[in-house]
Enzyme design. Structure first.
Site, mmCIF file in Angstrom:
data_model
loop_
_atom_site.group_PDB
_atom_site.id
_atom_site.type_symbol
_atom_site.label_atom_id
_atom_site.label_comp_id
_atom_site.label_asym_id
_atom_site.label_seq_id
_atom_site.Cartn_x
_atom_site.Cartn_y
_atom_site.Cartn_z
ATOM 1 N N GLU A 106 19.195 -58.909 40.419
ATOM 2 C CA GLU A 106 18.764 -60.125 40.180
ATOM 3 C C GLU A 106 17.312 -60.014 40.069
ATOM 4 O O GLU A 106 16.480 -59.811 41.091
ATOM 5 C CB GLU A 106 19.177 -61.036 41.317
ATOM 6 C CG GLU A 106 18.832 -62.510 40.979
ATOM 7 C CD GLU A 106 17.522 -63.056 41.411
ATOM 8 O OE1 GLU A 106 16.724 -63.223 40.696
ATOM 9 O OE2 GLU A 106 17.334 -63.308 42.542
ATOM 10 N N CYS A 154 12.879 -67.557 42.568
ATOM 11 C CA CYS A 154 13.381 -66.976 41.494
ATOM 12 C C CYS A 154 13.857 -67.700 40.601
ATOM 13 O O CYS A 154 14.038 -67.336 39.344
ATOM 14 C CB CYS A 154 14.394 -65.651 41.815
ATOM 15 S SG CYS A 154 15.547 -66.314 43.140
#
Length: 599
Positions: A299, A336
């Site tokens: 990720e 994020c």
């Protein structure tokens, strides 16, 4: 009549008996899985903590990690990082502990998670405060990004984890009707997670929750930037295990410098790696993991768009504006799945600017944990100032190309804490896709706006970067909303909301430059398991047999019979026709199988 009444009474008594047994079973199960109390003392910064002259994790001529609060620049202490030998020992302990942990029931694992959840709920302030000291965020940021999502992860796994890993029946076909098929999920062994600093509690605890419920042990490498809090946060898991009668070695927490991390990611005893971080580091991690053929879930952040449609109703406008503010400025933009681009259509574009400009200009920055109780802090610190030059340059470059800078745009020196790392909350509008700032992940408190004239242009702008992690869209036209859901490149899309896919534990992850693989939800749990396919005999005495003409060696061991070479092919063709042809094909298959075919 009397016999009928007696039967009715017996039936009712039988129902009461069954209900009593069921309720007793529920009570016993509840008691078996009841959470247990335990305590972990949170670390405290020294009251006379030294303000570092030049705050940095590195200490000259030393391998120690200098931990400090990014909101003030004050020392939190020093951490001795793990060596290669230390990592070997941690993996060996986890491997040994997993031999027993794999034998535990789901009820025993739920008990551990319930015990952890109880602790988290009862110690929210302490957990949030430690996260704030180490990362610089505000208590509200911690409430939403550390406590809330961790409680959800725990509760979801408690409620749905077992069902997610339950053996799953799979269909058969005509030829294999005598077989039953299923997929079972079995623990991989020792897994690892290398997690980022922006959510020091949740990012560390989340992979632990999934790993141990799936029956694995885990080695978690926290970031050097939040090394001070990692031991405390890991202890919340290890002490829950101890309270429930299990080995704390199931969870290993390590902190190391990048030159040692390769030893963890390439270790042959690690069965799976979850990596959360930047793309350049991901290349190193994946290259390292390839040495042992270890699968990696990656990720890598994003440049998440929020698309605001023209048909947004007036009653919804204020709600959406507030969501956008939180989506951009949560954790000082170090999120994020934070909103990095607001793509707005003409009717709402200027209206949105007018709404958010005074709000952004009024945002107050400071050290949440060190401020007086009555002082309001909207935005905390950045983890470091290492990216500030780049962000300032990108803003300056965009303005030169026609963007308008309405608020902020530069670093901020706090009058009381000049060594803290702060960037002024920023509003920049009229950004074009050709500008570097539109393509670069900022990880900073920057409200960036782009104008779009149509739904087509909204989608094109949303898809114009290398990233594709999350996205959100706001409007009232179901047709347009569903088109955005289908056509925007992203691993997650929230309609008329922001980032809530994680709050219901849908699979988390992206595509393109945002990585691959998923954690969270059923898919995340299953990714930490060996997905084993199993076929079994459905009926006694009915088993697979090789027809004599196809048995090896063809034609048997003795003298070859005439046509022995062609008959197996004819039978094979017949089997295929029977299995997959229509009724005419099946008839042909029978003829081929019995030797009457004409091919």
């Amino acid at each position: 009549m009397q016999r009928l009444e007696d039967t009715s009474v017996l039936f009712i008594l039988g129902l009461v008996g069954v209900a009593t047994v069921f309720l007793a079973w529920l009570a016993l199960r509840k008691n078996v899985e009841a959470p247990l109390p335990y305590n972990v003392v949170p670390p405290q910064p020294a009251t006379d903590s030294q303000i570092l002259e030049a705050p940095s994790l590195k200490i000259p001529d030393s391998s120690l990690i200098q931990c400090y609060c990014p909101a003030t620049g004050s020392s939190l202490g020093r951490v001795n990082p793990s060596t290669r030998d230390g990592i070997d020992r941690a993996i060996a302990k986890a491997k040994e502990a997993q031999r027993q942990w794999i034998k535990t029931s789901y009820a025993q694992r739920r008990k551990v998670l319930k015990t952890m959840l109880k602790f988290v709920l009862e110690n929210q302030t302490a957990i949030a405060r430690v996260a704030c000291y180490d990362s610089g965020k505000t208590m509200v940021d911690a409430a939403l990004g550390e406590i809330l999502v961790t409680a959800e992860k725990l509760q979801w796994t408690i409620d749905h984890g077992e069902a997610s890993l339950k053996p799953e029946k799979r269909p058969t076909n005509f030829l294999m009707m005598y077989k039953s098929n299923e997929v079972i999920w079995q623990p991989l062994g020792v897994v690892a997670a290398c997690v980022s600093w922006n959510y020091p509690f949740h990012n560390l605890i989340s992979p632990i929750i999934a790993a141990i419920f799936a029956g694995n042990s885990i080695v978690v490498k926290g970031s050097e930037a939040t090394a001070w809090s990692s031991k405390y946060f890991a202890s919340i898991a290890t002490e829950a295990l101890v309270a429930c009668g299990h080995s704390p070695d199931i969870v290993q927490s390590v902190i190391c410098w990048p030159n040692v991390a390769d030893h963890l990611t390439s270790h042959p005893d690690i069965a799976h790696i979850t990596f959360i971080g930047s793309r350049p580091v991901a290349h190193h991690v994946c290259t390292s993991a390839a040495k042992a053929l270890t699968p990696v879930c990656v990720e890598l952040g994003g440049k998440d768009p929020a698309i605001v449609m023209d048909e947004l109703s007036n009653s919804d406008f204020e709600r959406v504006a507030s969501i956008l503010m939180r989506g951009v400025f949560q954790s000082a933009g170090q999120n994020c799945i934070g909103i990095e681009r607001i793509i707005a259509m003409p009717k709402v574009y200027e209206k949105l600017i007018a709404n958010v400009q005074p709000r952004i200009a009024a945002l107050r920055q400071g050290p949440a944990c060190f401020a007086p109780p009555d002082e309001i802090i909207d935005i905390g610190a950045s983890i470091s100032d290492s990216s500030f030059n780049t962000v300032e340059e990108l803003i300056e470059d965009a303005v030169k190309q026609g963007a308008r800078l309405l608020v902020g745009g530069k670093r901020y020196t706090h009058p009381q804490y000049p060594k803290g790392h702060y960037f002024t909350p920023t509003l920049i509008v009229d950004v074009k896709p050709s500008m570097r700032i539109a393509m670069t992940e900022l990880f900073a408190p920057v409200f960036l706006m782009m104008r779009a004239d149509s739904v087509d242009q909204c989608i094109a702008l949303a898809n114009s970067t290398q990233y594709a992690l999350g996205a959100s869209v706001y409007g009232s036209s179901k047709v347009d909303l569903e088109r955005v859901v289908r056509e925007v490149h992203a691993g997650m899309v929230a309609v008329n909301d922001f980032a809530v896919t994680y709050m219901v534990q849908l699979p988390f992850g992206g595509v393109k430059g945002s990585g691959y693989g998923r954690f969270a939800g059923k898919e995340g749990l299953r990714s930490l398991c060996n997905q084993k396919a199993v076929t079994r005999d459905r009926w006694p005495g009915v088993k697979t047999s090789i027809p004599p003409p196809m048995d090896l060696p063809i034609g048997g061991l003795g003298k070859k019979s005439p046509g022995a070479a062609g008959r197996p092919w004819q039978m094979g063709m017949g089997i295929v026709w029977i299995g997959y042809g229509d009724w005419r094909g099946k008839l042909r298959g029978i003829k081929e199988l019995t030797g009457y075919g004409g091919d």
